[in-house]
Design a protein around this motif. Structure first.
Motif, mmCIF file in Angstrom:
data_model
loop_
_atom_site.group_PDB
_atom_site.id
_atom_site.type_symbol
_atom_site.label_atom_id
_atom_site.label_comp_id
_atom_site.label_asym_id
_atom_site.label_seq_id
_atom_site.Cartn_x
_atom_site.Cartn_y
_atom_site.Cartn_z
ATOM 1 N N HIS A 472 62.914 82.353 83.014
ATOM 2 C CA HIS A 472 63.986 82.296 82.019
ATOM 3 C C HIS A 472 63.885 83.410 80.983
ATOM 4 C CE1 HIS A 472 64.102 78.281 83.800
ATOM 5 N NE2 HIS A 472 65.362 78.231 83.401
ATOM 6 N N GLY A 473 63.051 84.385 81.218
ATOM 7 C CA GLY A 473 62.930 85.513 80.290
ATOM 8 C C GLY A 473 62.397 85.107 78.926
ATOM 9 N N LEU A 474 61.545 84.095 78.874
ATOM 10 C CA LEU A 474 61.007 83.612 77.599
ATOM 11 C C LEU A 474 59.590 84.170 77.410
ATOM 12 C CD1 LEU A 474 62.156 79.940 78.156
ATOM 13 C CD2 LEU A 474 63.260 81.640 76.676
ATOM 14 N N THR A 475 59.271 84.546 76.211
ATOM 15 C CA THR A 475 57.970 85.198 76.010
ATOM 16 C C THR A 475 57.030 84.397 75.115
ATOM 17 O OG1 THR A 475 58.926 86.421 74.181
ATOM 18 C CG2 THR A 475 58.855 87.537 76.339
ATOM 19 N N ARG A 476 57.565 83.380 74.444
ATOM 20 C CA ARG A 476 56.722 82.667 73.483
ATOM 21 C C ARG A 476 57.006 81.170 73.537
ATOM 22 N NH1 ARG A 476 55.865 85.714 68.170
ATOM 23 N NH2 ARG A 476 57.983 86.385 68.554
ATOM 24 N N ILE A 477 55.958 80.379 73.532
ATOM 25 C CA ILE A 477 56.120 78.916 73.510
ATOM 26 C C ILE A 477 55.165 78.327 72.489
ATOM 27 C CG2 ILE A 477 54.521 78.704 75.497
ATOM 28 C CD1 ILE A 477 55.910 76.031 76.164
ATOM 29 N N GLU A 478 55.651 77.364 71.752
ATOM 30 C CA GLU A 478 54.758 76.562 70.904
ATOM 31 C C GLU A 478 55.420 75.206 70.646
ATOM 32 O OE1 GLU A 478 54.227 77.534 66.651
ATOM 33 O OE2 GLU A 478 55.618 79.177 67.050
ATOM 34 N N PRO A 479 54.639 74.216 70.273
ATOM 35 C CA PRO A 479 55.240 72.902 70.073
ATOM 36 C C PRO A 479 55.911 72.777 68.708
ATOM 37 C CG PRO A 479 52.856 72.780 69.833
ATOM 38 C CD PRO A 479 53.177 74.208 70.124
ATOM 39 N N ALA A 538 58.371 68.412 81.136
ATOM 40 C CA ALA A 538 58.728 69.632 81.876
ATOM 41 C C ALA A 538 60.136 69.519 82.470
ATOM 42 C CB ALA A 538 57.691 69.886 82.972
ATOM 43 N N THR A 539 60.429 68.346 83.021
ATOM 44 C CA THR A 539 61.753 68.151 83.635
ATOM 45 C C THR A 539 62.862 68.321 82.602
ATOM 46 O OG1 THR A 539 60.693 66.535 85.047
ATOM 47 C CG2 THR A 539 63.078 66.537 85.077
ATOM 48 N N LYS A 540 62.561 67.899 81.364
ATOM 49 C CA LYS A 540 63.583 68.026 80.311
ATOM 50 C C LYS A 540 63.464 69.388 79.636
ATOM 51 C CE LYS A 540 63.571 63.083 79.474
ATOM 52 N NZ LYS A 540 62.875 62.059 78.687
ATOM 53 N N ASP A 541 63.263 70.427 80.417
ATOM 54 C CA ASP A 541 63.155 71.796 79.890
ATOM 55 C C ASP A 541 62.140 71.886 78.747
ATOM 56 O OD1 ASP A 541 64.875 72.964 81.698
ATOM 57 O OD2 ASP A 541 66.625 72.398 80.520
ATOM 58 N N TYR A 542 61.025 71.250 78.951
ATOM 59 C CA TYR A 542 59.896 71.319 78.011
ATOM 60 C C TYR A 542 60.286 70.794 76.616
ATOM 61 C CZ TYR A 542 57.609 73.480 81.862
ATOM 62 O OH TYR A 542 57.080 73.687 83.099
ATOM 63 N N GLU A 543 60.776 69.579 76.664
ATOM 64 C CA GLU A 543 61.158 68.881 75.439
ATOM 65 C C GLU A 543 59.971 68.854 74.461
ATOM 66 O OE1 GLU A 543 61.740 64.604 75.855
ATOM 67 O OE2 GLU A 543 63.723 64.871 74.964
ATOM 68 N N GLY A 544 60.256 69.136 73.218
ATOM 69 C CA GLY A 544 59.190 69.122 72.198
ATOM 70 C C GLY A 544 58.575 70.490 71.961
ATOM 71 N N PHE A 545 58.895 71.440 72.828
ATOM 72 C CA PHE A 545 58.414 72.813 72.627
ATOM 73 C C PHE A 545 59.574 73.696 72.192
ATOM 74 C CE2 PHE A 545 55.435 71.043 75.726
ATOM 75 C CZ PHE A 545 54.204 71.496 75.255
ATOM 76 N N THR A 546 59.255 74.800 71.486
ATOM 77 C CA THR A 546 60.291 75.815 71.244
ATOM 78 C C THR A 546 59.890 77.090 71.964
ATOM 79 O OG1 THR A 546 59.177 76.515 69.237
ATOM 80 C CG2 THR A 546 61.029 75.030 68.954
ATOM 81 N N PHE A 547 60.876 77.770 72.467
ATOM 82 C CA PHE A 547 60.653 79.044 73.157
ATOM 83 C C PHE A 547 61.351 80.153 72.389
ATOM 84 C CE2 PHE A 547 60.532 75.926 76.665
ATOM 85 C CZ PHE A 547 59.371 76.316 77.325
ATOM 86 N N SER A 548 60.880 81.348 72.560
ATOM 87 C CA SER A 548 61.660 82.496 72.106
ATOM 88 C C SER A 548 61.434 83.641 73.067
ATOM 89 C CB SER A 548 61.278 82.882 70.675
ATOM 90 O OG SER A 548 59.902 83.144 70.604
ATOM 91 N N GLY A 549 62.242 84.683 72.899
ATOM 92 C CA GLY A 549 62.092 85.857 73.761
ATOM 93 C C GLY A 549 63.334 86.033 74.592
#
Ligand SMILES: Cc1cc2nc3c(=O)[nH]c(=O)nc-3n(C[C@H](O)[C@H](O)[C@H](O)COP(=O)(O)OP(=O)(O)OC[C@H]3O[C@@H](n4cnc5c(N)ncnc54)[C@H](O)[C@@H]3O)c2cc1C
Length: 549
Positions: A472-479, A538-549
């Protein structure tokens, strides 16, 4: 050394020597090896593993003390991700010791060509997140600087030795050792007066073996511990065949049970079972031995009265085995429910106290005051010794993480973020520490589970998450902070639903390390339930995490 094909020269590093990878993995035990394999071979990432020890194996590289063995049964204390590997490998005993487990992990590392991406004898001394570059800047004790987008700690829950701060240790004329940092060349106890401090799983394994060669063994006990016979034995050809022919079913059981072991917990209540029948069930479980004893009834860890029936049974067994009534009474003076601390299994532990050259000293009644040049002095007596063995365990679950100088966004040290105890989401990620994943971190089932099962689940989840980010072209993940708050509450609720927090001196609570916050660290809601929670997230597109990038 990593090969050039796996290394890209750093362009954004602040040091000309720094080298950049997609992922850095810290630790080369069960976790680090599998994480390397997944990220390198399944996702095609450039990966470097950094390992403080001189070889693969983690726990088993360091813990080579006499009597050391796993207490998970061998056919479950291994990876299950590869059918070929399961077919190829054959364990010799019900509970192998370090040499055989190390042979296995070296076999895995060689079979999957992992060692070329592992740097041994290399301790990570700091890992700081650089927000502008979205990189982790990692330094080693050899002065090297490396960078990576992802930092994955596979540092183990039990890898930071806990050596108690007893005054006078530097004055001792003899030699002392911690079981978790055991000399690879071994220790010769023959003709020596040995003092063993600690009666957890390790002390219980070590005492009978040390007693066989030492002139005298004094066991210093603070907490009386339950133990059940391990009943170790060579595996029969029939059992080996059973393991190979039923690998898929065995894996299915391990993945669907609370503790990740290859057996299910009996669906019957200790309290509702008539006393005679209950006694017969305990007798049979005692004969079979192993951690299966804990699975005899479903309510042993949730109902104190049910647990008391197991405690009474074990207490009676100790009195039956140990000839001296005063020693038997000290050995069975439990201060916690059965299995509320890591439940040991043993080979002749209680029998060892019938030997003429073994003495039990109760240091709850008369605490150790100091180590003298001659030995150990308690409030009541001095015990002359040539060797002291500290079987005092580990700064569990958080020790190795907090000793690594990990800093997140704005230089926030992990030690500060976790000053009141570990806070994270699913035991996998910490808010403010983007792209950091903690394999079997606090807040996950980890040590309450047969660990290879917990490790495979975490490693595969992390791998899938990174694959998702790449797709998905995402570079950063954190909760998200609210996800962390909710998970910390969930971990507490899960612990409170069990008897585990009643063991006030337990390392699960951090109680063995002075000054450590008293927080119940592992997730006690069960491995299978936890697996489902992680899969749903994970199924819910990593609910509870934020992505950026
Ligand atoms: C004596 C003993 C018996 C056990 N028996 C069982 C059992 O029967 N069943 C079970 O499920 N579990 C058991 N365990 C738990 C055991 O730790 C796990 O089963 C498993 O080995 C953990 O693997 P790991 O790779 O996650 O961590 P580890 O095996 O602990 O490996 C972590 C590695 O990280 C390295 N490391 C740490 N910090 C750094 C750093 N800053 N820089 C570089 N490297 C670093 C360490 O050197 C270590 O090699 C036992 C533990 C002990 C101590």
């Amino acid at each position: 050394m990593a090969t050039t094909s796996t290394v890209k020269e750093a362009s954004k590093s602040d040091s000309p020597q720094a080298r950049s990878f997609d992922a850095l993995v810290v630790g080369a035990g069960f976790s680090g090896l599998y994480q390397l394999l997944c990220l390198r071979d399944r996702l095609g990432l450039s990966v470097q593993v950094l390992e403080a020890g001189g070889g693969v194996g983690g726990t088993w590289y360091w813990n080579r003390y006499p009597g050391a063995r796993c207490d998970s049964e061998s056919h479950s204390y291994c990876y299950s991700f590869s059918d070929e590997l399961t077919k190829e490998w054959e364990w010799s005993e019900r509970y192998p010791g370090p040499p055989e487990i190390l042979r296995y992990l070296n076999y895995v590392a060689d079979r999957f060509d992992l060692k070329r991406n592992i740097r041994f004898n290399t301790r990570v001394s700091s890992a700081h997140y650089d927000e502008a570059a979205n990189l982790w800047r990692v330094n080693t004790d050899a002065g090297e600087a490396l960078t990576a987008q992802f930092l994955i700690t596979a540092v183990g829950c039990l890898s930071s030795a806990n050596i108690p701060n007893i005054s006078g240790i530097d004055t001792f004329n003899g030699r002392w050792y911690h079981t978790g940092e055991w000399p690879h060349e071994g220790v010769d106890f023959s003709g020596k007066r040995v003092g063993l401090i600690g009666t957890g799983s390790t002390g219980i394994q070590a005492a009978p073996v040390i007693a066989e060669t030492a002139a005298h063994l004094t066991v210093f006990q603070r907490t009386a511990n339950y133990s059940v016979p391990a009943r170790n034995a060579p595996l029969t050809p029939e059992f080996k065949r059973y393991v190979k022919e039923n690998a898929a079913e065995i894996r299915q059981v391990m993945q669907s049970t609370v503790n990740g072991h290859p057996f299910t917990i009996a669906d019957r209540s200790a309290l509702e079972t008539p006393p005679e029948e209950r006694q017969a069930i305990y007798e049979a479980a005692w004969e079979i031995g192993s951690l299966r004893f804990r699975a005899a009834f479903r309510d042993l860890l949730t109902d104190k009265a049910a647990n008391d029936t197991a405690a009474d049974f074990i207490r009676a067994k100790i009195r039956e085995i140990v000839k001296d009534p005063a020693t038997a009474a000290k050995l069975s003076d439990f201060d916690h429910p059965y299995a509320a601390k890591r439940p040991p299994i043993d080979t002749d532990y209680f029998e060892t106290f019938n030997r003429d050259n073994v003495k039990l000293v109760d240091v709850r009644a008369a605490p150790i005051e100091e180590i003298t040049p001659q030995g150990i002095r308690t409030r009541d007596a001095e015990y002359p010794l040539d060797i002291i063995v500290f079987a005092t365990g580990f700064d569990g679950m958080t020790g190795s993480l907090l000793r690594m100088d990990i800093r997140g966004r704005d230089g926030l040290p992990l030690t500060k973020a976790w000053a009141a105890g570990p806070r994270n989401y699913l035991g996998l990620q910490v808010a403010g520490f983007p792209n950091l994943f903690t394999v079997t971190g606090p807040g996950s089932p980890s040590v309450l589970c047969n660990m290879p099962v917990a490790i495979e689940q975490h490693v595969e989840w992390i791998t899938d998450c990174i694959a998702y980010m790449r797709e998905h072209g995402l570079t950063r993940i954190e909760p998200k902070n609210e996800a962390v708050d909710a998970w910390v509450a969930e971990v507490n609720v899960a612990a409170e639903a069990t008897l585990l927090p009643l063991a006030k001196h337990s390392w699960y609570l951090g109680a063995n390390v002075p000054g450590k916050p008293r927080v119940f660290m592992p997730y006690a809601g069960g491995m299978a339930h936890y697996r489902k929670i992680c899969a749903d997230v994970a199924t819910k597109d990593y609910e509870g995490f934020t992505f950026s990038g």
